[in-house]
Enzyme design. Sequence first.
Site, short mmCIF file in Angstrom:
data_model
loop_
_atom_site.label_atom_id
_atom_site.label_comp_id
_atom_site.label_asym_id
_atom_site.label_seq_id
_atom_site.Cartn_x
_atom_site.Cartn_y
_atom_site.Cartn_z
N SER A 11 26.82 37.47 42.01
CA SER A 11 26.92 37.45 43.50
C SER A 11 28.75 37.71 43.91
CB SER A 11 25.92 36.49 43.26
OG SER A 11 25.75 35.60 43.18
N GLY A 12 29.03 38.28 43.80
CA GLY A 12 30.58 37.59 44.10
C GLY A 12 30.69 39.20 45.05
N ALA A 14 32.15 42.38 43.97
CA ALA A 14 31.99 43.46 43.43
C ALA A 14 30.85 43.89 43.66
CB ALA A 14 32.14 43.51 42.20
N TYR A 46 35.93 31.16 45.56
CA TYR A 46 37.86 30.23 45.28
C TYR A 46 39.21 31.18 45.77
CZ TYR A 46 34.12 27.09 43.43
OH TYR A 46 33.19 26.51 43.58
N GLY A 50 44.17 35.65 49.27
CA GLY A 50 43.72 36.79 50.56
C GLY A 50 43.71 38.35 49.61
N GLU A 116 53.71 37.35 48.91
CA GLU A 116 52.96 36.93 46.89
C GLU A 116 54.35 36.83 46.43
OE1 GLU A 116 48.90 36.48 46.64
OE2 GLU A 116 48.36 35.22 48.32
N HIS A 241 47.58 31.43 35.65
CA HIS A 241 48.02 30.49 37.38
C HIS A 241 49.23 29.50 36.71
CE1 HIS A 241 48.50 29.75 41.27
NE2 HIS A 241 48.08 31.06 42.20
N ARG A 288 53.81 36.02 38.24
CA ARG A 288 53.33 35.54 37.67
C ARG A 288 53.90 35.07 36.56
NH1 ARG A 288 46.95 35.63 39.75
NH2 ARG A 288 48.27 35.09 42.18
N HIS A 349 43.46 31.86 34.57
CA HIS A 349 43.66 32.53 36.07
C HIS A 349 42.65 33.67 36.56
CE1 HIS A 349 43.13 32.60 40.60
NE2 HIS A 349 44.29 33.51 40.35
N GLU A 373 35.92 41.41 38.26
CA GLU A 373 37.18 40.59 36.83
C GLU A 373 36.32 40.86 35.86
OE1 GLU A 373 39.26 36.85 35.76
OE2 GLU A 373 38.16 36.48 37.27
N ARG A 384 48.35 40.96 36.04
CA ARG A 384 47.10 41.56 38.00
C ARG A 384 48.61 40.97 38.34
NH1 ARG A 384 43.85 38.95 42.27
NH2 ARG A 384 44.92 36.88 40.77
#
Length: 519
Positions: A11-12, A14, A46, A50, A116, A241, A288, A349, A373, A384
């Site tokens: 239920s995200g 996607a 979470y 953005g 970022e 991360h 990252r 992450h 994901e 990513r």
Amino acid sequence: MLETNYLVIGSGVAGLTFAVKIAETFPDRKVVIITKDSEDESNTKYAQGGMAVVLNKEEDSFKKHIEDTLIAGDGLCDEAVVKMVVKEGPQRLQELIEWGANFDEDGDGNLDLGKEGGHSEYRIVHHKDLTGAEIERTLIKRVHQLPNITLLAHHFAIDLVTNHHVKSGNKDNLLCYGAYVLNERTGDIFTIKANATLLASGGIGVVYGHTTNPIIATGDGIAMAYRAKARIKDMEFVQFHPTALYQRKGESAFLISEAVRGFGAYLRNRKGKRFMLDYDDRAELASRDIVSQSIDAEMKKAGDSHVFLDCTHLDIDGFKAHFPTIYNKCLSLHIDVEKDWIPVVPASHYLCGGIEVDKHGKTTLENLFACGECSKTGLHGANRLASNSLLEALVYAHNIYKYHVENDYKELDVDIPEWNDDGTTIPEEHILIRHSLKSLQALMRNYVGIVRSNKRLKRAIQHLDLIYKEVEDLYRESKITASLCELRNMINVAHLIIGQSLERKENKGGYFNKDNAKK
């Protein structure tokens, strides 16, 4: 048995985006969404930073965003996929806005764009530091407005139903017929038969324990797809991360967004040195993988458990306005970012690999799709680029929706047997599950972390085999519980990460093996 036209697992952003679009287009068809926790609990919720979208065409361009993504992916991106996702970004963002999502604006009423690590321009659309939660809120509200969607919270998908389960039907091609599902509140297991099944089950962060992910991120969809013989690729590319909040009493579970470094924060070691300048000309704005490996090197050199993020030189009012959640979280731990450095440590992450899909989100199993994901689309390659994940999920959810509009499904004429748990008992030794989980997480952190070696990976296989045998014995003897299934899924995921790490003979992006570096 519950029968539906479309089954969505997760239920995200996607899963919900696909569900909303397909339900609106086909009001006479049924959509069932199952999620193992509350309806809004997902990795989407979470996502702080953005969504990367090219909007300012005077300074930015699709070409620049594509190049930034390809550079971050270190030569392993599918360039055609990158171009497709980047160019569809503005349309997918506009849909969210039309559905009611709110994004921050500047003084002139234009969307306030952030920057970022790895991005050459300002292109991150955000809602303070709660972008994912705002998108999740918008989609959940939309779902509840559609009568042909049924959302079943606290329902755990145990396994996909495939050819080897059914009593009739095609035995040659690999097909998916739905899933066996556990009602976590009653303990009942039932079958959901579906003409099309979408895995949108999120990531794998809990496999490492120290993670920015919520506790539900146990790789369930990938493990189910693996057991169903779908093709799984690039599992070695686990993105760490760089800056999860370090807390002595618990695991790293709170993300200090990369946007904080984009806002101007510095990384310092215990002695106060701003060390990123020693590793990359981009300093704190390096991609990252570079930042994570640099922090790992600094910690190992000094024997430290963490480094620090210094925000004391920044405009504190601007910081509070952009990052209220981070500011308040730090304050709750007696860290005043105006005066104090924030202790941070790299944490698991994001997974860049997963269930292999084509541009339509189709897996190698007929009737089975994957998005978000848990899928490997080719967008991320070996690493990513920040804030590309929400964008990818929206674009692929739309592509899967378009595929179903243009290619109607076939009715499934199969006899699916009920779940059989004869001879099993309720597990009394819950401590065995907890102990095995802790052993697995320590194994992954110590042997399959940011910097790997062939010796460590081979040792990890030996340890994992012992855990696997213990858990499989427990699984055969026990009544199904969500915690036991999650552990089994995480063991499958760990097996894939370790095995595919050993197969990679060249360091790329987020994957670094010391033995490959010596060649």
